[in-house]
Design a protein around this motif. Structure first.
Motif, short mmCIF file in Angstrom:
data_model
loop_
_atom_site.label_atom_id
_atom_site.label_comp_id
_atom_site.label_asym_id
_atom_site.label_seq_id
_atom_site.Cartn_x
_atom_site.Cartn_y
_atom_site.Cartn_z
N ILE A 295 -32.88 -48.38 43.96
CA ILE A 295 -31.44 -48.36 44.25
C ILE A 295 -30.75 -47.33 43.37
O ILE A 295 -30.01 -46.48 43.84
CB ILE A 295 -30.83 -49.77 44.04
CG1 ILE A 295 -31.44 -50.74 45.05
CG2 ILE A 295 -29.32 -49.73 44.16
CD1 ILE A 295 -31.15 -52.18 44.76
N LYS A 296 -31.06 -47.40 42.07
CA LYS A 296 -30.46 -46.45 41.14
C LYS A 296 -30.86 -45.01 41.50
O LYS A 296 -30.03 -44.11 41.53
CB LYS A 296 -30.92 -46.80 39.71
CG LYS A 296 -30.45 -45.85 38.64
CD LYS A 296 -28.99 -46.03 38.33
CE LYS A 296 -28.53 -45.01 37.28
NZ LYS A 296 -27.09 -44.97 37.11
N LEU A 297 -32.15 -44.83 41.80
CA LEU A 297 -32.63 -43.48 42.13
C LEU A 297 -31.97 -42.94 43.39
O LEU A 297 -31.56 -41.78 43.44
CB LEU A 297 -34.15 -43.49 42.28
CG LEU A 297 -34.94 -43.60 40.98
CD1 LEU A 297 -36.39 -43.96 41.24
CD2 LEU A 297 -34.86 -42.28 40.20
N MET A 298 -31.84 -43.79 44.39
CA MET A 298 -31.22 -43.33 45.64
C MET A 298 -29.74 -43.02 45.44
O MET A 298 -29.22 -42.06 46.00
CB MET A 298 -31.42 -44.36 46.75
CG MET A 298 -32.86 -44.40 47.24
SD MET A 298 -33.05 -45.24 48.82
CE MET A 298 -32.63 -46.91 48.43
N GLU A 299 -29.08 -43.84 44.61
CA GLU A 299 -27.67 -43.55 44.31
C GLU A 299 -27.51 -42.17 43.68
O GLU A 299 -26.52 -41.50 43.88
CB GLU A 299 -27.11 -44.60 43.35
CG GLU A 299 -26.81 -45.92 44.00
CD GLU A 299 -26.50 -46.99 42.97
OE1 GLU A 299 -26.35 -48.14 43.39
OE2 GLU A 299 -26.40 -46.70 41.77
N MET A 300 -28.53 -41.78 42.90
CA MET A 300 -28.47 -40.48 42.24
C MET A 300 -29.00 -39.38 43.16
O MET A 300 -29.17 -38.25 42.71
CB MET A 300 -29.29 -40.49 40.95
CG MET A 300 -28.89 -41.56 39.97
SD MET A 300 -27.34 -41.22 39.13
CE MET A 300 -27.85 -39.96 37.97
N GLY A 301 -29.32 -39.69 44.40
CA GLY A 301 -29.71 -38.65 45.35
C GLY A 301 -31.20 -38.51 45.62
O GLY A 301 -31.61 -37.63 46.35
N LEU B 78 -33.73 -39.53 47.65
CA LEU B 78 -33.94 -40.29 48.89
C LEU B 78 -35.29 -39.97 49.50
O LEU B 78 -35.79 -38.85 49.31
CB LEU B 78 -32.85 -39.91 49.89
CG LEU B 78 -31.47 -40.39 49.56
CD1 LEU B 78 -30.45 -39.56 50.28
CD2 LEU B 78 -31.31 -41.86 49.91
N SER C 285 -31.83 -32.54 45.49
CA SER C 285 -30.63 -32.22 46.28
C SER C 285 -29.60 -31.40 45.51
O SER C 285 -28.43 -31.73 45.47
CB SER C 285 -30.00 -33.48 46.89
OG SER C 285 -29.84 -34.50 45.97
N LEU D 147 -31.67 -33.88 37.28
CA LEU D 147 -31.65 -35.22 36.70
C LEU D 147 -32.70 -35.25 35.60
O LEU D 147 -33.70 -34.54 35.67
CB LEU D 147 -32.03 -36.27 37.73
CG LEU D 147 -31.10 -36.52 38.90
CD1 LEU D 147 -31.69 -37.63 39.77
CD2 LEU D 147 -29.74 -36.95 38.38
#
Lengths: 704, 71
Positions: B24-30, B32, B54, B58
């Motif tokens: 969840i945290k990783l996807m929030e940071m882009g 995907l 993207s 990070l």
């Protein structure tokens, strides 16, 4: 009176939210605290073009509405709870044009809460430079909201934004983004009905977060829990599905609104800088050079303005005594209040300088590289890469250093850093060490070049850093935190510092310190002054009278008599009495009641130890006059045994005591201000004093 | 192949995650699934690592990177 409309700034970290806040509010801002968390609550006022006034609040930066830390939870509480004092009438969503896709993730979440919203598309200048083209009108059309391109760091587009705020409707107009109900079929409707919530997404958020939101009553929590159990709701899986659905929506929106002209140029420049700044060798050389510069500035450059402030207050005190009628009130004003005020203002140069450096390091993006480089070793002892700055700053002074821990996002790392920073040998310990080392260590050179006294002084500094790291490691095992320690962090592109921001940060930090920690410092210094100046009825006068007898007046010069009197007054003051009271406790450490007095008075600041010793041994109370204090201390004899008071064992025991003990009210005041509770300063005082006591006991008993 | 196994300069495409909470945290940071990801550099002490995903950089610990499975 009609209440000002409340506008909240919401956005990702590094999106330029704070810069926009500063532009909108200027100096009309107030830094406060949200209850229970450590992030600043920034409130301010702004005048729109039609002269109407709005209230602006800067909410903490976050990547999504699912909080990963206590600080991020603030955003959720403010937006979801309509009764919350910071619940906004309008949201300005600050989107980073150079990272539009990720910015829109948070936007779509916030928009679905259906609060009127405007997008401020920030960093448009940078986006244009790096070849990003955004069709603003189409974006606005697709999302159903006003999109205002701005550049906060250049102050561009601000008037347009103000106009947009002025004309924004009181009802939300944004388009729906994703099919919220499909994420958790049945559950969203059920909770919305049960809790009387209109918006499906608000209901879903409640389903995810009810357990951590303060405004949800325990009965409501039970009801939500029951619904979730019957429908077997898996919060994390639904969150993951939601994020993917949102990105799909965003990709549709951006498909024909966002165009990349060429490869991102900024990225490559930043990469080249990083190749040097995080290099195995050069990276550390540069980092230590930066640390050395910071250290130099707060250790030696700030000495000049600090001396000026001290001298100004000495002059004010002297002049006050001459001009005002002698009496208790004058004494209180000049010796109690004025001294306390001087004790507060003297920190200003250090705080201003340290925060000038820190905000430059943050602004340029270098601070995240420091964290990146230092994370592995600092993590081993329970600290964070960012803890390096406060720890090094601690060599100069713990007060500004503890204030600078605000940059550490992780709560646990931050608390541990605050807890151990005062162990680092600060500059106020230096006069104490100098005095005691020259008392106990011979000024000899061994192997032709190593000075013994210098060696001991260095050992004290090494001891301080080793103990700080050890305590940090211990606390890492003890302190419990519900937060999961993430380290997923953005490495922002390097950019020039914004100097007006730097100045504003300096001003704010100084103001916060003076008005918040300052109150406590002045109060404590008045108490300490009363303790050291007054005693039970007539006991001081009686003690003084002895020196008026011809036996003394014929033998000593008038100045010498005055010093003897001052010494007697201190001995018979409340502080003197307290010194005798604590004598049985400190005797095993090798300290007598006179040292006890110095321990009490030097709670004001460690260096006061030297001054108190001077008064007790009735020498001219002048800091530069350590030589004569030294003579008196060396010849001081224990009246019972006739043996010298300051043996090597006592001197070392005292040094170790000052190395560990929390002998600094300013530090405690600032820890209180930073943690907003007396719990942490109390724990800190307890563990440091305990550690000091046992370490001194050990040293004295071994060397005796 | 896990992201943590890549050397600086190598890249891959995100396939899936092994840890829901971390994802969840990783996807929030882009980060995907389907997104290309590139390791830029590794910190001097061998951890954490800096990646480009993207369009931005990070930094994440190797332990966190090991929850990202590449295609």
């Amino acid at each position: 009176m009609k209440c000002d409309r409340k506008i909240a700034l919401v956005g990702n970290p590094n999106s330029g939210k704070s810069t926009l806040f500063n532009i909108l509010t200027g100096l009309n801002q107030k830094v406060g605290n949200f209850p229970g968390v450590t992030v600043d609550k920034k409130l301010g006022h702004c005048r729109l073009l039609d002269e109407s006034r709005i209230q602006v609040i800067d909410l903490p930066g976050t990547y999504s509405l699912y909080p990963k830390s206590k600080d991020e939870r603030i955003v959720m509480e403010a937006l979801l709870d309509k009764q919350n004092a910071t619940h906004p009438d309008v949201i300005i969503f600050v989107a980073d044009a150079t990272n539009l896709r990720r910015s829109l993730l948070l936007y779509t979440q916030v928009a679905d809460l259906k609060i009127p919203i405007i997008i401020a598309l920030n960093m448009m200048d940078l986006a244009n430079k790096s070849g990003i083209e955004i069709a603003v009108d189409m974006l606005s059309h697709k999302l159903g909201v006003q999109v205002i391109p701005i550049s906060a760091s250049h102050g561009q587009g601000i008037d347009h934004l103000k106009q947009a705020i002025q004309y924004t409707s009181e009802i939300p107009v944004q388009s729906d983004t994703i099919q919220v109900k499909e994420l958790a079929p049945g559950l969203v409707e059920k909770i919305a009905e049960e809790m009387n919530i209109h918006e499906p997404y608000s209901a879903l958020q409640l389903a995810h977060q009810y357990d951590q939101l303060n405004f949800v009553s325990s009965e409501d929590r039970d009801r939500i829990r029951a619904i979730e159990e019957t429908l077997s709701f898996h919060s994390q899986k639904v969150q993951a599905a939601e994020i993917i659905a949102r990105y799909n929506f965003i990709n549709d929106v951006l498909f024909d609104t966002l165009k990349l002209k060429e490869g991102a140029k900024r990225e490559t420049i930043s990469n080249r800088i990083d190749a040097v700044l995080t290099h195995k060798v050069f990276g550390f050389v540069i980092f230590f050079a930066v640390l050395f510069l910071i250290f130099q500035s707060i250790f030696s450059w700030s000495a000049y303005p600090m001396d000026l402030i001290k001298e100004l207050f000495i002059w004010l005190g002297d002049t006050g005594h001459q001009l005002l009628p002698a009496g208790v009130l004058t004494d209180l004003l000049m010796d109690g209040v004025l001294a306390g005020l001087s004790g507060v203002l003297v920190f200003i140069p250090q705080i201003a300088l340290l925060f000038a450096f820190i905000s430059i390091l943050e602004d340029t993006g270098y601070m995240s590289r420091v964290t990146f480089m230092m994370d592995k070793i600092m993590r081993k002892v329970g600290l964070n890469g960012k803890s390096v700055i406060p720890l090094i700053g601690g060599f100069a002074c713990a007060v500004p250093s503890i204030m600078s821990t605000r940059n550490i996002e992780n709560w646990k790392d931050r608390m541990i850093t605050i807890m151990v920073t005062p162990l680092v040998s600060c500059s106020a310990r230096l006069p104490v060490y100098t005095l005691l080392i020259s008392l106990a260590v011979p000024n000899q050179t061994i192997f032709g070049f190593i000075n013994m006294q210098g060696l001991v002084l260095m050992a004290m500094y090494v001891l301080s850093i080793v103990s700080a790291l050890m305590v940090a490691w211990l606390m890492k095992q003890i302190v419990r935190s519900r937060e999961r320690g993430y380290f997923i962090m953005e490495l922002p592109v390097y950019r020039m510092p914004r100097w007006d921001n730097v100045l504003l940060t300096m001003y704010q930090k100084v103001r916060t310190f003076v008005f918040e920690a300052g109150k406590v410092i002045i109060a404590v210094s008045i108490i300490l002054w009363v303790l050291a100046s007054y005693g039970p009825a007539n006991s001081q006068e009686q003690a003084e009278r002895v020196y008026q007898s011809p036996a003394y007046t014929q033998k000593y010069a008038p100045q010498e008599i005055e010093r003897l009197k001052a010494s007697a007054r201190l001995e018979y003051s409340y502080a003197g009495i307290l010194g005798r009271v604590i004598e049985p406790v400190i005797k095993p450490l090798g300290f007598d009641w006179k040292i006890g007095i110095a321990l009490i008075t030097s709670f004001a600041a460690r260096e006061v130890f030297v001054g108190t010793m001077a008064v007790i041994y009735s020498v001219d109370a002048d800091d530069s006059n350590t030589e004569s204090v030294l003579q008196k201390m060396r010849s001081a004899k224990n009246p019972d045994t006739g043996l010298p008071v300051f043996t090597t064992a006592v001197a070392f025991s005292l040094m170790v005591f000052y190395a560990f003990a929390m002998q600094c009210m300013s530090t405690m005041a600032v820890v209180y201000r930073e943690t907003k509770s007396w719990k942490w300063p109390a724990i800190q005082f307890g563990y440091m004093t305990g550690m000091a006591y046992f370490a001194s006991l050990l040293v004295y008993q071994l060397l005796k | 192949m896990k992201l943590s196994q890549l050397e600086p300069g190598q890249s891959g495409i995100i396939k899936e995650f092994t840890d829901v909470e971390m994802s969840i945290k990783l996807m929030e940071m882009g980060c995907l699934p389907g997104e290309p990801i590139r390791v830029e550099r590794i910190a001097p002490f061998g951890d954490p690592m800096a990646i480009t995903v993207s369009g931005y950089q990070l930094s994440l610990r190797k332990l966190e990177a090991s929850t990202i499975i590449l295609r």
